[in-house]
Design a protein around this motif. Sequence first.
Motif, short mmCIF file in Angstrom:
data_model
loop_
_atom_site.label_atom_id
_atom_site.label_comp_id
_atom_site.label_asym_id
_atom_site.label_seq_id
_atom_site.Cartn_x
_atom_site.Cartn_y
_atom_site.Cartn_z
N LEU A 108 20.63 20.70 17.59
CA LEU A 108 20.34 21.01 16.20
C LEU A 108 21.49 21.78 15.57
O LEU A 108 22.10 22.64 16.20
CB LEU A 108 19.06 21.84 16.10
N ARG A 109 21.77 21.48 14.32
CA ARG A 109 22.86 22.15 13.62
C ARG A 109 22.42 23.55 13.18
O ARG A 109 21.25 23.90 13.22
CB ARG A 109 23.29 21.32 12.41
N ARG A 110 23.39 24.31 12.73
CA ARG A 110 23.14 25.69 12.32
C ARG A 110 22.09 25.78 11.23
O ARG A 110 21.20 26.64 11.27
CB ARG A 110 24.45 26.32 11.85
N ASP A 111 22.16 24.89 10.23
CA ASP A 111 21.21 24.97 9.13
C ASP A 111 19.78 24.68 9.59
O ASP A 111 18.82 25.25 9.07
CB ASP A 111 21.61 24.03 8.00
N ALA A 112 19.63 23.79 10.60
CA ALA A 112 18.30 23.51 11.13
C ALA A 112 17.74 24.72 11.89
O ALA A 112 16.56 25.05 11.76
CB ALA A 112 18.35 22.28 12.04
N ILE A 113 18.58 25.36 12.68
CA ILE A 113 18.16 26.56 13.41
C ILE A 113 17.77 27.66 12.43
O ILE A 113 16.75 28.36 12.61
CB ILE A 113 19.28 27.05 14.35
N GLU A 114 18.56 27.82 11.38
CA GLU A 114 18.25 28.83 10.37
C GLU A 114 16.93 28.53 9.68
O GLU A 114 16.13 29.44 9.43
CB GLU A 114 19.39 28.88 9.35
N ALA A 115 16.67 27.26 9.40
CA ALA A 115 15.40 26.87 8.78
C ALA A 115 14.22 27.14 9.71
O ALA A 115 13.15 27.58 9.27
CB ALA A 115 15.45 25.40 8.38
N LEU A 116 14.39 26.87 11.00
CA LEU A 116 13.33 27.15 11.98
C LEU A 116 13.02 28.65 12.03
O LEU A 116 11.85 29.04 12.09
CB LEU A 116 13.76 26.68 13.37
N ALA A 117 14.07 29.47 12.01
CA ALA A 117 13.88 30.91 12.05
C ALA A 117 13.14 31.40 10.81
O ALA A 117 12.22 32.23 10.90
CB ALA A 117 15.23 31.62 12.18
N LYS A 118 13.51 30.91 9.64
CA LYS A 118 12.84 31.31 8.40
C LYS A 118 11.38 30.86 8.40
O LYS A 118 10.51 31.55 7.85
CB LYS A 118 13.56 30.71 7.20
N GLU A 119 11.11 29.72 9.01
CA GLU A 119 9.76 29.17 9.01
C GLU A 119 8.79 30.04 9.81
O GLU A 119 7.62 30.19 9.42
CB GLU A 119 9.79 27.75 9.60
N ILE A 120 9.25 30.65 10.88
CA ILE A 120 8.32 31.41 11.75
C ILE A 120 8.46 32.92 11.60
O ILE A 120 7.58 33.66 12.05
CB ILE A 120 8.51 31.03 13.22
N TYR A 121 9.54 33.38 10.96
CA TYR A 121 9.77 34.82 10.86
C TYR A 121 8.72 35.48 9.99
O TYR A 121 8.40 35.00 8.91
CB TYR A 121 11.16 35.09 10.30
N HIS A 122 8.18 36.61 10.49
CA HIS A 122 7.10 37.30 9.78
C HIS A 122 7.48 38.76 9.51
O HIS A 122 6.63 39.66 9.54
CB HIS A 122 5.82 37.22 10.61
N GLY A 123 8.76 39.00 9.29
CA GLY A 123 9.22 40.36 9.04
C GLY A 123 9.69 40.53 7.61
O GLY A 123 9.40 39.71 6.73
N THR A 124 10.44 41.60 7.38
CA THR A 124 10.88 41.94 6.03
C THR A 124 12.38 41.73 5.81
O THR A 124 12.87 41.91 4.71
CB THR A 124 10.54 43.41 5.72
N GLY A 125 13.11 41.39 6.86
CA GLY A 125 14.55 41.28 6.75
C GLY A 125 15.01 39.89 6.34
O GLY A 125 14.22 38.97 6.14
N GLN A 126 16.32 39.76 6.24
CA GLN A 126 16.96 38.50 5.94
C GLN A 126 17.88 38.13 7.10
O GLN A 126 18.30 39.00 7.87
CB GLN A 126 17.78 38.60 4.64
N ILE A 127 18.18 36.86 7.22
CA ILE A 127 19.06 36.42 8.29
C ILE A 127 20.47 36.95 8.04
O ILE A 127 21.05 36.74 6.97
CB ILE A 127 19.07 34.89 8.40
N ARG A 128 21.00 37.66 9.02
CA ARG A 128 22.34 38.22 8.91
C ARG A 128 23.39 37.30 9.52
O ARG A 128 24.51 37.19 9.01
CB ARG A 128 22.38 39.58 9.62
N ASP A 129 23.01 36.62 10.61
CA ASP A 129 23.99 35.79 11.29
C ASP A 129 23.28 34.79 12.20
O ASP A 129 22.19 35.08 12.72
CB ASP A 129 24.95 36.66 12.12
N VAL A 130 23.89 33.63 12.37
CA VAL A 130 23.42 32.63 13.33
C VAL A 130 24.61 32.26 14.20
O VAL A 130 25.66 31.88 13.69
CB VAL A 130 22.87 31.37 12.63
N SER A 131 24.44 32.41 15.51
CA SER A 131 25.56 32.17 16.41
C SER A 131 25.13 31.34 17.61
O SER A 131 23.96 31.33 17.99
CB SER A 131 26.17 33.50 16.88
N MET A 132 26.09 30.66 18.20
CA MET A 132 25.85 29.91 19.43
C MET A 132 26.20 30.80 20.61
O MET A 132 27.29 31.38 20.67
CB MET A 132 26.70 28.64 19.44
#
Length: 232
Positions: A108-132
Amino acid sequence: MTLPFWVRRTHKWIGLIVGVQALLWMISGVYMTIISLDIIHGDHLVHFSREPLSASGDRIDVGTLQSRYPGIQSLRLKKLLGQEVFEIRHGEKSVLVNAQTGDLISPLRRDAIEALAKEIYHGTGQIRDVSMVTEIPKEVARRPIQMPMSAVHFDEWSETTFYFSPHTGELLARRHTLWRWFDFLWMLHIMDYDSRTDVNNTLLRAAAGLGLVFALSGAWLVFYSFRRRSAA
């Protein structure tokens, strides 16, 4: 030198040696009882919503799929970001393919991983970084995880990190500050400073044995003091 003298001296020195570890046992034990395991596991940080699969749909024929990906050991249909995909396992690897076309979509590409994280995240923060991640981080090293992984870091106080498999889109681990403190205190509690998993290590057994000698010598001194007072 009398027996009471040696018992007192032994009791004193063992107390000095074991006392520090006993304090660490108490501190770590209090933390482990105050913080719920559900919080330690990060259950409050994720929210899974299972999309139902349609009873029928325009999907590739399984026989065609087997011819394109020989050696299939298992096949699972699921939804990923609103799209139906097949998770195929062959050998020691798992991959995702489009359920309609059979095209490979792993890794999966970076944008797909970021979308998965946003879909399940239940906190108050924002994504700061996505790394392999190509080397297993110590905080997930005790789990059988297929490398590489995708790490999603959030910019909130607990420094939450989600670890995803780029091959299957599965959330492999979730780590945050309270978990990291728990892991550190667990290390001190069981006295395993290497793997942090061995609750029967030699150092812990030695400390427990010394603690027992300390308690028995203290009980003997109490009994001796009462007998001495009675004799007086």
